[in-house]
Design a protein around this motif. Structure first.
Motif, PDB file in Angstrom:
ATOM      1  N   ASN A  50      33.210  50.042 -11.511  1.00  0.00           N
ATOM      2  CA  ASN A  50      32.781  48.647 -11.425  1.00  0.00           C
ATOM      3  C   ASN A  50      33.294  48.044 -10.119  1.00  0.00           C
ATOM      4  OD1 ASN A  50      32.023  46.024 -11.737  1.00  0.00           O
ATOM      5  ND2 ASN A  50      33.181  45.656 -13.594  1.00  0.00           N
ATOM      6  N   ALA A  51      32.380  47.926  -9.148  1.00  0.00           N
ATOM      7  CA  ALA A  51      32.712  47.304  -7.867  1.00  0.00           C
ATOM      8  C   ALA A  51      32.023  45.952  -7.756  1.00  0.00           C
ATOM      9  CB  ALA A  51      32.278  48.217  -6.715  1.00  0.00           C
ATOM     10  N   ALA A  52      31.566  45.441  -8.892  1.00  0.00           N
ATOM     11  CA  ALA A  52      30.830  44.172  -8.901  1.00  0.00           C
ATOM     12  C   ALA A  52      31.788  43.008  -9.112  1.00  0.00           C
ATOM     13  CB  ALA A  52      29.789  44.187 -10.015  1.00  0.00           C
ATOM     14  N   ILE A  53      31.485  41.906  -8.463  1.00  0.00           N
ATOM     15  CA  ILE A  53      32.201  40.661  -8.682  1.00  0.00           C
ATOM     16  C   ILE A  53      31.150  39.560  -8.644  1.00  0.00           C
ATOM     17  CG2 ILE A  53      32.762  40.458  -6.239  1.00  0.00           C
ATOM     18  CD1 ILE A  53      35.223  38.841  -7.030  1.00  0.00           C
ATOM     19  N   PRO A  54      31.181  38.658  -9.605  1.00  0.00           N
ATOM     20  CA  PRO A  54      30.209  37.557  -9.560  1.00  0.00           C
ATOM     21  C   PRO A  54      30.398  36.728  -8.289  1.00  0.00           C
ATOM     22  CG  PRO A  54      31.292  37.674 -11.699  1.00  0.00           C
ATOM     23  CD  PRO A  54      32.018  38.621 -10.782  1.00  0.00           C
ATOM     24  N   SER A  55      29.352  36.615  -7.516  1.00  0.00           N
ATOM     25  CA  SER A  55      29.480  35.925  -6.229  1.00  0.00           C
ATOM     26  C   SER A  55      29.801  34.447  -6.392  1.00  0.00           C
ATOM     27  CB  SER A  55      28.203  36.105  -5.412  1.00  0.00           C
ATOM     28  OG  SER A  55      27.098  35.609  -6.120  1.00  0.00           O
ATOM     29  N   ALA A  56      29.311  33.824  -7.465  1.00  0.00           N
ATOM     30  CA  ALA A  56      29.616  32.403  -7.673  1.00  0.00           C
ATOM     31  C   ALA A  56      31.112  32.195  -7.876  1.00  0.00           C
ATOM     32  CB  ALA A  56      28.845  31.876  -8.869  1.00  0.00           C
ATOM     33  N   ARG A  57      31.755  33.070  -8.612  1.00  0.00           N
ATOM     34  CA  ARG A  57      33.196  32.959  -8.831  1.00  0.00           C
ATOM     35  C   ARG A  57      33.945  33.181  -7.524  1.00  0.00           C
ATOM     36  NH1 ARG A  57      35.736  36.924 -12.952  1.00  0.00           N
ATOM     37  NH2 ARG A  57      33.787  36.385 -13.933  1.00  0.00           N
ATOM     38  N   PHE A  58      33.523  34.165  -6.740  1.00  0.00           N
ATOM     39  CA  PHE A  58      34.160  34.410  -5.443  1.00  0.00           C
ATOM     40  C   PHE A  58      34.005  33.199  -4.540  1.00  0.00           C
ATOM     41  CE2 PHE A  58      33.801  35.734  -1.000  1.00  0.00           C
ATOM     42  CZ  PHE A  58      35.041  36.306  -0.829  1.00  0.00           C
ATOM     43  N   TRP A  59      32.814  32.640  -4.486  1.00  0.00           N
ATOM     44  CA  TRP A  59      32.571  31.477  -3.642  1.00  0.00           C
ATOM     45  C   TRP A  59      33.446  30.305  -4.093  1.00  0.00           C
ATOM     46  CZ3 TRP A  59      31.056  26.453  -4.106  1.00  0.00           C
ATOM     47  CH2 TRP A  59      30.724  25.787  -2.934  1.00  0.00           C
ATOM     48  N   ALA A  60      33.527  30.083  -5.395  1.00  0.00           N
ATOM     49  CA  ALA A  60      34.319  28.969  -5.922  1.00  0.00           C
ATOM     50  C   ALA A  60      35.804  29.131  -5.571  1.00  0.00           C
ATOM     51  CB  ALA A  60      34.146  28.853  -7.420  1.00  0.00           C
ATOM     52  N   LYS A  61      36.306  30.347  -5.637  1.00  0.00           N
ATOM     53  CA  LYS A  61      37.715  30.578  -5.323  1.00  0.00           C
ATOM     54  C   LYS A  61      38.006  30.423  -3.833  1.00  0.00           C
ATOM     55  CE  LYS A  61      39.092  33.439  -9.186  1.00  0.00           C
ATOM     56  NZ  LYS A  61      39.692  34.689  -9.619  1.00  0.00           N
ATOM     57  N   THR A  62      37.029  30.744  -3.005  1.00  0.00           N
ATOM     58  CA  THR A  62      37.267  30.640  -1.568  1.00  0.00           C
ATOM     59  C   THR A  62      36.873  29.281  -0.995  1.00  0.00           C
ATOM     60  OG1 THR A  62      35.120  31.651  -1.098  1.00  0.00           O
ATOM     61  CG2 THR A  62      37.029  33.114  -1.179  1.00  0.00           C
ATOM     62  N   ASN A  63      36.173  28.459  -1.801  1.00  0.00           N
ATOM     63  CA  ASN A  63      35.753  27.124  -1.370  1.00  0.00           C
ATOM     64  C   ASN A  63      36.050  26.090  -2.464  1.00  0.00           C
ATOM     65  OD1 ASN A  63      34.178  27.774   1.209  1.00  0.00           O
ATOM     66  ND2 ASN A  63      33.339  29.192  -0.281  1.00  0.00           N
ATOM     67  N   PRO A  64      37.295  25.932  -2.846  1.00  0.00           N
ATOM     68  CA  PRO A  64      37.610  25.049  -3.982  1.00  0.00           C
ATOM     69  C   PRO A  64      37.248  23.586  -3.736  1.00  0.00           C
ATOM     70  CG  PRO A  64      39.621  25.734  -2.870  1.00  0.00           C
ATOM     71  CD  PRO A  64      38.491  26.524  -2.266  1.00  0.00           C
ATOM     72  N   GLU A  65      37.264  23.155  -2.482  1.00  0.00           N
ATOM     73  CA  GLU A  65      36.946  21.760  -2.193  1.00  0.00           C
ATOM     74  C   GLU A  65      35.487  21.455  -2.501  1.00  0.00           C
ATOM     75  OE1 GLU A  65      37.865  23.821   0.663  1.00  0.00           O
ATOM     76  OE2 GLU A  65      39.908  23.678  -0.044  1.00  0.00           O
TER      77      GLU A  65
END
Length: 67
Positions: A50-65
């Motif tokens: 499993n090399a998948a990560i939900p992109s929305a979660r990644f985006w939210a963590k890297t752009n919290p503002e």
């Protein structure tokens, strides 16, 4: 020959793993993406990566503002 399913094969990490695994003669690789997920579920595999990560979660963590 080992049957390997690679989830997230079109992502950054998954695509690099797919290139490496595709070179191996002892591996039958199934690259699982959103487009072929339903079909890939019907297969039987010796190893699932499993090399998948939900992109929305990644985006939210890297752009919290902006989240």
């Amino acid at each position: 020959m080992r049957r390997v399913a690679l989830l997230g094969a079109s992502g950054f990490v998954g695509s690099k793993l797919a290139l490496a695994l595709a070179k191996r003669v002892d591996v039958s690789l199934t690259q699982v993406t959103r487009q072929n997920y339903a079909e890939a579920q019907k297969g039987q595999y010796d190893i699932i990566i499993n090399a998948a990560i939900p992109s929305a979660r990644f985006w939210a963590k890297t752009n919290p503002e902006q989240d």
